[in-house]
Design a protein around this motif. Structure first.
Motif, PDB file in Angstrom:
ATOM      1  N   VAL A 180     -19.937 -12.734 -82.133  1.00 38.52           N
ATOM      2  CA  VAL A 180     -20.568 -11.752 -81.249  1.00 38.52           C
ATOM      3  C   VAL A 180     -19.467 -11.074 -80.431  1.00 38.52           C
ATOM      4  O   VAL A 180     -18.619 -11.737 -79.836  1.00 38.52           O
ATOM      5  CB  VAL A 180     -21.594 -12.406 -80.307  1.00 38.52           C
ATOM      6  N   CYS A 181     -19.489  -9.738 -80.429  1.00 32.42           N
ATOM      7  CA  CYS A 181     -18.513  -8.959 -79.670  1.00 32.42           C
ATOM      8  C   CYS A 181     -19.214  -8.284 -78.490  1.00 32.42           C
ATOM      9  O   CYS A 181     -20.286  -7.696 -78.655  1.00 32.42           O
ATOM     10  CB  CYS A 181     -17.871  -7.893 -80.547  1.00 32.42           C
ATOM     11  N   VAL A 182     -18.623  -8.384 -77.336  1.00 32.46           N
ATOM     12  CA  VAL A 182     -19.154  -7.749 -76.126  1.00 32.46           C
ATOM     13  C   VAL A 182     -18.049  -6.932 -75.477  1.00 32.46           C
ATOM     14  O   VAL A 182     -16.927  -7.417 -75.311  1.00 32.46           O
ATOM     15  CB  VAL A 182     -19.672  -8.800 -75.122  1.00 32.46           C
ATOM     16  N   VAL A 183     -18.366  -5.685 -75.127  1.00 35.02           N
ATOM     17  CA  VAL A 183     -17.440  -4.844 -74.362  1.00 35.02           C
ATOM     18  C   VAL A 183     -18.013  -4.701 -72.963  1.00 35.02           C
ATOM     19  O   VAL A 183     -19.182  -4.316 -72.796  1.00 35.02           O
ATOM     20  CB  VAL A 183     -17.253  -3.461 -75.008  1.00 35.02           C
ATOM     21  N   ALA A 184     -17.212  -5.024 -71.957  1.00 38.57           N
ATOM     22  CA  ALA A 184     -17.708  -5.021 -70.581  1.00 38.57           C
ATOM     23  C   ALA A 184     -16.563  -4.770 -69.614  1.00 38.57           C
ATOM     24  O   ALA A 184     -15.384  -4.911 -69.962  1.00 38.57           O
ATOM     25  CB  ALA A 184     -18.379  -6.355 -70.256  1.00 38.57           C
ATOM     26  N   THR A 185     -16.929  -4.388 -68.387  1.00 41.99           N
ATOM     27  CA  THR A 185     -15.928  -4.283 -67.324  1.00 41.99           C
ATOM     28  C   THR A 185     -15.862  -5.609 -66.587  1.00 41.99           C
ATOM     29  O   THR A 185     -16.888  -6.237 -66.314  1.00 41.99           O
ATOM     30  CB  THR A 185     -16.275  -3.158 -66.340  1.00 41.99           C
ATOM     31  N   ASN A 186     -14.654  -6.034 -66.264  1.00 42.26           N
ATOM     32  CA  ASN A 186     -14.436  -7.335 -65.653  1.00 42.26           C
ATOM     33  C   ASN A 186     -13.788  -7.173 -64.276  1.00 42.26           C
ATOM     34  O   ASN A 186     -12.789  -6.471 -64.127  1.00 42.26           O
ATOM     35  CB  ASN A 186     -13.521  -8.190 -66.550  1.00 42.26           C
ATOM     36  N   ALA A 187     -14.384  -7.820 -63.270  1.00 42.28           N
ATOM     37  CA  ALA A 187     -13.822  -7.801 -61.917  1.00 42.28           C
ATOM     38  C   ALA A 187     -12.748  -8.874 -61.824  1.00 42.28           C
ATOM     39  O   ALA A 187     -13.045 -10.052 -61.617  1.00 42.28           O
ATOM     40  CB  ALA A 187     -14.910  -8.037 -60.887  1.00 42.28           C
ATOM     41  N   VAL A 188     -11.493  -8.447 -62.002  1.00 36.48           N
ATOM     42  CA  VAL A 188     -10.374  -9.398 -61.948  1.00 36.48           C
ATOM     43  C   VAL A 188     -10.259  -9.978 -60.540  1.00 36.48           C
ATOM     44  O   VAL A 188     -10.130 -11.182 -60.350  1.00 36.48           O
ATOM     45  CB  VAL A 188      -9.065  -8.707 -62.374  1.00 36.48           C
TER      46      VAL A 188
END
Length: 556
Positions: free
Chosen positions: A373-381
């Motif tokens: 499963v591939c997910v593209v998301a924005t991540n809060a570093v």
């Protein structure tokens, strides 16, 4: 509209400038019974808390700071012609409308205020015969209505109301309890959300959403106005008080997938809304053992992917003078993968992803027959700073590749810029896509838009997938874009054959515009712009409704 759907609506009186819908059978909520003397006493106590008990406000909670510049609220505007057009509007927009949701407080408080908690306001530009009409209307939520009757803000927010120190938190908690007992508002039966975050077309109907309440159904009239129909529970037969602001709608089946999280077990439930707009039985997720906060999730053909982040909810923090929403740095972030038609959580798999705190999921898809499963998301570093200021949270765009059987996850950063509000061609939702468009984050504003090509991702060495970029001129900032296909009914059209539409604000001239960009252009060239009759404040998410969407969703 069938009678079952009608019974799911509860509505409140509309703003005095908002046309009411006389043909819709709806339940009118009686005005709360208020004693004028009690209202005066409560207001006096609230002012006392603000003036003498609250600790000095952090800039992220100081309304004088938060609501400055283009974050300042605007008034409602009835349908108004837009007479300034640059370039030529593409024909695919004709007959449709672009609507964006965002926080726009009707009253400015003296006490702590967070940008997330403003009343929901919808800003819409509608196209007909090459001409454009613009309007903006509040979503008439229970919170908006009772505060308008009182003439000031008093419904509490989890983001700010209990952040003024121990004594202030306890005082506001007791004052809120007294207001509920006095009948000034009814959060148990009518919610307390703002409907200020996003918009979604579910079973053909248009909804304004926020994750702390049920959705509110809204209607676009033939005259280009917006009315609120009411809070909607999708005919649920079980207790149901809130849902995600980001439901995922299957364009083929018409189903919508969503979840609800809360402060008591089960802390998370997953559910489906069928194509007829009826909520199916919820699936309780008991493997989530503590209250959590989840803003978005992802859905593929086979699965739903639910993030369990380091952002947590602790209701008891109110009694310690802190917001119930916080960050647990000791917690290991993970992703839950559950079959999208699951009837229980027996087949749910949790995959650890340390440091991955996704705010928005752009898209997801299956590979290898569902083993991957591939997910593209924005991540809060910098997740600690997310609630203070999203621009300081170091938001990165990432692809996460999960092996469901091995329970492993690989993460790949897709761009060297800090990015947010990523979107795709909606026709590719839940399927493998190639292109992503996102906003480049700067200090307290966006500074540009990029186009990413996922086919350029080198999973061995990483790299930047940027193939197009548009930097805004000084003083200009833009909101989340939305992709509109040039030929929406052409299955052979290329994925990026279309346009990006968005609202831009030009601080140097104090003008706001609706802007159309060529999605194929290496500079995301602006091919058309419409000057708006009113300033466009910063906001959140929007969508484009085609002429067919408007006709199908319209309540006559």
């Amino acid at each position: 509209m069938n009678m079952a759907a009608k019974s799911s609506f509860t509505t409140f009186h509309h703003h005095k400038n908002t046309p009411t819908n006389t043909n819709q059978t709806i339940k009118i909520n009686p005005k709360p019974s208020k004693t004028p003397l009690l209202a005066i006493i409560f207001t006096t106590l609230e002012n006392f808390i603000c003036d003498f008990i609250d600790l000095p406000l952090h800039p992220s909670l100081d309304p004088k700071h938060v609501l400055s510049g283009n974050f300042a609220p605007v008034e409602e505007l009835p349908p108004t012609a837009c007479n300034a057009v640059e370039g030529s509007l593409p024909s695919c927009l004709d007959g449709g409308a672009y609507i964006r949701n965002g926080p726009n407080p009707q009253f400015i408080t003296k006490g702590p205020y967070h940008f997330f908690e403003g009343d929901g306001m919808l800003h819409m530009i509608k196209f007909c015969g090459g001409k454009a009409t613009f309007c903006c209307r509040y979503v008439n939520t229970h919170k908006y209505t009772v505060e308008r009757e009182m003439g000031h803000r008093f419904v509490p927010s989890i983001f700010s109301s209990f952040s003024g120190g121990l004594l202030a938190s306890i005082s506001r908690f007791l004052l809120t309890t007294a207001r509920i007992l006095a009948g000034h508002f009814d959060p148990i039966n009518h919610g307390f959300g703002t409907a200020n975050t996003s918009l979604a077309l579910i079973s053909g109907r248009l909804f304004a959403l926020c994750e702390s309440d049920l959705p509110y159904a809204v209607n676009v009239t033939a005259e280009g106005d917006i009315t609120t129909l009411g809070r909607h529970d999708f005919g649920a037969s079980e207790p149901f008080s809130r849902m995600t602001a980001h439901p995922k709608v299957d364009g083929v089946t018409g189903e919508a997938f969503a979840y609800e999280y809360g402060s008591s077990p089960p802390f998370l439930t997953y559910f489906r809304i069928d194509s007829n707009g009826r909520k199916n039985k919820s699936v309780p997720i008991y493997s989530v053992e503590k209250p959590i906060s989840i803003h978005d999730f992802a859905v593929t053909d086979k699965y739903a992917v639910i993030p369990d982040m380091q952002i947590v909810v602790n209701p008891w923090s109110i009694l310690r003078g802190r917001s119930p929403v916080g960050v647990d740095r000791e917690k290991v972030a993970r992703l839950g993968v559950i079959p999208r038609y699951a009837e229980d959580e027996e087949e749910m798999v949790w995959i650890e992803a340390p440091g991955f705190n996704p705010l928005h999921c752009v898209n997801a898809w299956d590979q290898d027959g569902g083993d991957t499963v591939c997910v593209v998301a924005t991540n809060a570093v910098a997740v600690d700073r997310l609630l203070e200021n999203i621009d300081c949270a170091e938001m990165t765009m990432e692809m996460v590749v999960m092996n469901v059987k091995a329970k492993t996850a690989e993460r790949h950063r897709l761009c060297n810029e800090f990015l947010e509000f990523g979107v795709i061609n909606p026709a590719y939702a839940a399927n493998k896509n190639r292109y992503i468009y996102a906003v480049i984050l700067g200090e307290k504003r966006s500074v540009g838009v990029v186009k990413l090509d996922l086919s350029l991702l080198n999973k061995e060495v990483g790299g930047d997938c940027t193939v197009a970029c548009r930097r805004f001129e000084p003083g200009c900032h833009g909101g989340e874009p939305f992709f509109v296909a040039r030929e929406p009914n052409n299955p052979a059209a290329e994925e990026d054959d279309g346009y990006l539409v968005a609202y831009f604000h030009y601080g140097n001239t104090q003008e706001s515009k609706f802007v159309v960009m060529d999605a194929k252009s290496p500079t995301l060239e602006i091919i058309a712009a419409v000057k708006l009759p009113q300033r466009m404040p910063m906001g959140f998410h929007g969508l484009f409704m085609s002429e067919a969407d408007l006709i199908n969703s319209c309540i006559k």
